[in-house]
Design an enzyme around this catalytic site. Structure first.
Site, short mmCIF file in Angstrom:
data_model
loop_
_atom_site.label_atom_id
_atom_site.label_comp_id
_atom_site.label_asym_id
_atom_site.label_seq_id
_atom_site.Cartn_x
_atom_site.Cartn_y
_atom_site.Cartn_z
N HIS A 188 3.98 11.68 -12.70
CA HIS A 188 2.77 11.40 -13.45
C HIS A 188 2.98 11.50 -14.96
CE1 HIS A 188 -1.43 11.06 -14.41
NE2 HIS A 188 -1.40 12.20 -15.07
N CYS A 189 4.01 12.19 -15.41
CA CYS A 189 4.14 12.50 -16.83
C CYS A 189 4.98 11.50 -17.62
CB CYS A 189 4.73 13.91 -17.00
SG CYS A 189 3.64 15.23 -16.45
N ILE A 190 6.26 11.41 -17.33
CA ILE A 190 7.18 10.71 -18.23
C ILE A 190 6.91 9.20 -18.31
CG2 ILE A 190 9.61 10.27 -18.72
CD1 ILE A 190 10.27 12.92 -17.46
N ASP A 230 2.80 9.43 -20.18
CA ASP A 230 2.41 10.20 -21.37
C ASP A 230 2.76 9.54 -22.69
OD1 ASP A 230 1.55 11.92 -19.48
OD2 ASP A 230 2.94 13.54 -19.93
#
Length: 439
Positions: free
Chosen positions: A277-279, A282
């Site tokens: 979900h992040c890299i 974001d």
């Protein structure tokens, strides 16, 4: 730091310090559930709130829907006073409201904060003086001040006076055996100094190391920098992999040699693309916000472009591998090994393996997957496969024209895979041999 002045916040501080407090966790996924269990482990009363009634029912029955969290963990939390609910009216009973909901991108690659704003709007009718609201979801700098604070003020609440508002980015790393929710340092920024003080007291109940920063914008930017750092360096090493491949150089040998330098170099491993979900997501929260200030984040966007095209690179490698055996992708039976975005976990969010499957299917391949952590292909907004994980036996492996190692779970019998498959496209550098094509 000045002492907390208002009576409502003094009472909140007393409840937190005495541990006679009640914590609400909003969003019981890969971030919220481990945090809820950690507070419960420390003897704090916790209520988990989620809009998914299936998750709530599973938890209240003592069952887990996340592979690395066992039913025993859930049972222990229940015995310590944990409960789950879909009833946001319970918000009025908690002292702390910690929001751990997704912050995805929409179909136009723009930030989608609807999960955050919908959660806050569902809480506000039950919000009261003497509560602290904490946002953990990754977002652009300014979100806490520009979206949450005005919503509270519209209802007559003044953060730092009769309530508290902080931002503390989640830093979960699923599958990492060396760091847990308790041991990963917690960055905290408050709308005011008294908000920060209350946030420190709250998270100090469950987290071993706290890192305080001057305001919420710094805390929000900190999370983005952490993930952009990884995205840019992965983009760099993925581009280097393509260059090295064209030159007939083994990029993994290069990285191993470069890593012997004791300073100035941090090794990153290339792969089939970015997942989680992040890299993959974001960096675009910052590029979107930066445009408000007239800034184009060209370096970040270029790395995103490189990483975005890695599944296509893998598919081209599959075509080359099959061509060596006088076969085309169209009509070939291809088994993708690993659906999760990283090894030894069951999280498939933004997994490049799924995009590889889609591109291969679009070219006419007959696609299956095998992942011991993902028995059934999950519901996804942009991908639809009616598939179940294939059980790996010598017979089933031999039935496929090509294997694609997308996620290198430790559970796989790599010797058996290599012995039984005519050709393997390896995106994780787990194989060596004549029937291996590095991607």
């Amino acid at each position: 730091m000045p002492a907390i002045q208002s009576e409502a916040l003094k009472q909140l501080q007393t409840r937190l310090r005495s541990r006679d407090c009640h914590v609400g966790i909003y969003g019981l996924g890969y971030v919220g559930l481990p945090l809820a269990l950690r507070f419960a482990e420390m003897g704090i009363k916790v209520t988990g709130l989620d809009i998914d009634p299936h998750k709530v029912a599973q938890l209240n029955a003592g069952n887990s829907y996340i592979k690395r969290i066992t039913g025993e963990h859930i049972e222990d939390a229940l015995n310590n006073g944990f409960s789950a609910t879909t009833d946001f009216a319970q918000s009025t009973h908690v002292d702390a409201q910690i929001i751990c909901v997704p912050t995805p991108l929409d179909q136009h690659h723009q930030p989608d904060l609807s999960f955050v704003t919908d959660t806050v709007d569902a809480i506000l009718p039950y919000f009261r003086e003497g509560q602290i609201m904490c946002l953990e979801s990754t977002t652009w700098p300014g979100t806490t001040e520009e979206l949450l604070k005005p919503r509270l003020e519209h209802m007559g609440f003044n953060p730092g006076s009769n309530c508290a508002l902080v931002y503390s980015p989640e830093r979960e790393d699923p599958g990492n055996p060396n760091y847990t929710t308790a041991t990963i340092p917690k960055v905290i920024g408050g709308i005011t100094e008294s908000c920060l003080e209350l946030g420190q007291t709250l998270y100090g109940l469950a987290i071993e190391t706290l890192v305080s920063v001057s305001n919420t914008r710094v805390a929000e930017m900190t999370k983005l920098l952490e993930n952009i750092h990884r995205a840019v360096n992965i983009g760099l090493v993925n581009e280097m992999k393509i260059v090295a491949d064209k030159m007939g150089i083994n990029i993994h040998e290069v990285i191993k040699a470069a890593a012997t330098k004791p300073f100035g170099f941090v090794p990153y491993a290339p792969g089939p693309g970015l997942g989680g979900h992040c890299i993959p997501i974001d960096p675009f929260y910052l590029t979107w916000k930066a445009k408000e200030y007239g800034i184009n984040t060209r370096f970040i966007e270029l790395a995103g472009e490189v990483n975005h095209h890695m599944p296509e690179w893998v598919v081209n490698k599959v075509a080359e591998a099959l061509n060596q055996h006088r076969k085309a992708i169209n009509g070939s039976r291809i088994l993708v090994l690993g659906l999760a975005y990283k090894k030894n976990i069951d999280d498939t969010r933004e997994s490049p393996a799924v995009e590889i499957m889609q591109q291969l299917q679009n070219k006419g391949a007959l696609i299956d997957y095998s992942d011991p952590y993902v028995p059934i292909f999950p519901n996804k907004r942009d991908y639809h496969f009616d598939l179940k994980s294939v059980t790996l036996t010598p017979g089933t492996i031999r039935s496929y024209d090509c294997l694609v190692l997308a996620t290198d779970h430790d559970d796989y019998d790599y010797a058996q895979l290599q012995e039984c498959s005519p050709v393997i496209v390896d995106t994780r550098n787990r194989f060596n041999g004549a029937n291996i094509v590095k991607a």
